[in-house]
Motif scaffolding. Structure first.
Motif, PDB file in Angstrom:
ATOM      1  N   ASN A  70     -75.691 -12.469 -17.546  1.00 32.14           N
ATOM      2  CA  ASN A  70     -75.110 -13.250 -16.980  1.00 32.14           C
ATOM      3  C   ASN A  70     -73.573 -13.078 -17.522  1.00 32.14           C
ATOM      4  N   VAL A  71     -73.200 -12.002 -17.593  1.00 31.07           N
ATOM      5  CA  VAL A  71     -71.776 -12.108 -17.817  1.00 31.07           C
ATOM      6  C   VAL A  71     -70.539 -10.591 -16.937  1.00 31.07           C
ATOM      7  N   PRO A  72     -70.447 -10.941 -15.678  1.00 30.78           N
ATOM      8  CA  PRO A  72     -69.503 -10.157 -14.941  1.00 30.78           C
ATOM      9  C   PRO A  72     -68.477 -10.036 -16.112  1.00 30.78           C
ATOM     10  N   PHE A  73     -68.260  -8.390 -15.159  1.00 34.90           N
ATOM     11  CA  PHE A  73     -67.155  -8.135 -15.975  1.00 34.90           C
ATOM     12  C   PHE A  73     -66.773  -6.909 -14.327  1.00 34.90           C
ATOM     13  N   ALA A  74     -65.063  -7.206 -14.183  1.00 36.74           N
ATOM     14  CA  ALA A  74     -64.607  -5.850 -13.223  1.00 36.74           C
ATOM     15  C   ALA A  74     -63.748  -5.393 -13.504  1.00 36.74           C
ATOM     16  N   VAL A  75     -63.667  -3.507 -13.715  1.00 38.36           N
ATOM     17  CA  VAL A  75     -61.985  -3.625 -13.671  1.00 38.36           C
ATOM     18  C   VAL A  75     -61.753  -1.973 -13.289  1.00 38.36           C
ATOM     19  N   TYR A  76     -60.748  -2.745 -12.408  1.00 38.82           N
ATOM     20  CA  TYR A  76     -60.041  -2.268 -11.082  1.00 38.82           C
ATOM     21  C   TYR A  76     -59.047  -0.723 -11.645  1.00 38.82           C
ATOM     22  N   PHE A  77     -59.334  -0.093 -10.844  1.00 41.16           N
ATOM     23  CA  PHE A  77     -58.645   1.480 -10.902  1.00 41.16           C
ATOM     24  C   PHE A  77     -57.611   0.946 -10.092  1.00 41.16           C
ATOM     25  N   LYS A  78     -56.422   1.865 -10.525  1.00 40.70           N
ATOM     26  CA  LYS A  78     -55.856   2.988  -9.312  1.00 40.70           C
ATOM     27  C   LYS A  78     -55.100   4.380  -9.481  1.00 40.70           C
ATOM     28  N   GLN A  79     -55.268   4.629  -8.641  1.00 43.47           N
ATOM     29  CA  GLN A  79     -55.928   6.099  -9.177  1.00 43.47           C
ATOM     30  C   GLN A  79     -56.345   6.856  -9.816  1.00 43.47           C
ATOM     31  N   ARG A  80     -57.217   6.081 -10.337  1.00 44.73           N
ATOM     32  CA  ARG A  80     -58.376   6.939 -11.291  1.00 44.73           C
ATOM     33  C   ARG A  80     -57.983   6.679 -12.612  1.00 44.73           C
ATOM     34  N   GLY A  81     -56.389   5.591 -13.117  1.00 41.50           N
ATOM     35  CA  GLY A  81     -56.256   4.798 -14.095  1.00 41.50           C
ATOM     36  C   GLY A  81     -56.569   2.801 -14.059  1.00 41.50           C
ATOM     37  N   VAL A  82     -57.390   3.115 -15.194  1.00 40.56           N
ATOM     38  CA  VAL A  82     -57.501   1.167 -14.858  1.00 40.56           C
ATOM     39  C   VAL A  82     -56.256   0.829 -14.959  1.00 40.56           C
TER      40      VAL A  82
END
Length: 115
Positions: A70-82
């Motif tokens: 129930n705890v959402p977590f998003a990891v955004y990548f740009k050119q395969r790096g966080v």
């Protein structure tokens, strides 16, 4: 006979101790991810994502953390790096912003192609 009994006892104790290791809390799991990590590093640290938006290295990995997911977590990548993390579901607008002008999104919002 005693060696077999001893080996069985040790194996069962190791199995029980492995099962009782606590799952990290969402905050601890989120702290494992730092800016600049690769997608492979993130998967090694917190596991495969529950959902992926985007393509070609400009993506968002969405995780459902916590005891009940129930705890959402998003990891955004740009050119395969966080590039960024958020304690929220993936936001398609942020995925598009990370992708830049060289990527076209289709109406399905999940399929991405290079121009």
């Amino acid at each position: 006979m005693n060696k077999l009994l001893y080996a069985t006892l040790v194996a069962s104790l190791l199995g029980v101790s492995a099962c009782s290791s606590p799952t990290p809390t969402p905050d601890v799991a989120m702290s494992y991810v730092t800016q600049g990590m690769t997608q492979t590093d993130v998967v090694k640290r917190i596991g495969p994502p529950d959902r992926v938006l985007g393509e070609n290295g400009n993506e968002c990995f969405q995780y459902a953390l916590g005891k009940y997911g129930n705890v959402p977590f998003a990891v955004y990548f740009k050119q395969r790096g966080v590039a960024a993390t958020a304690r929220a579901k993936c936001d398609l607008a942020q995925v598009r912003a990370a992708a830049g002008p060289a990527v076209t999104y289709h109406s399905s919002e999940y399929a991405v192609t290079r121009r």
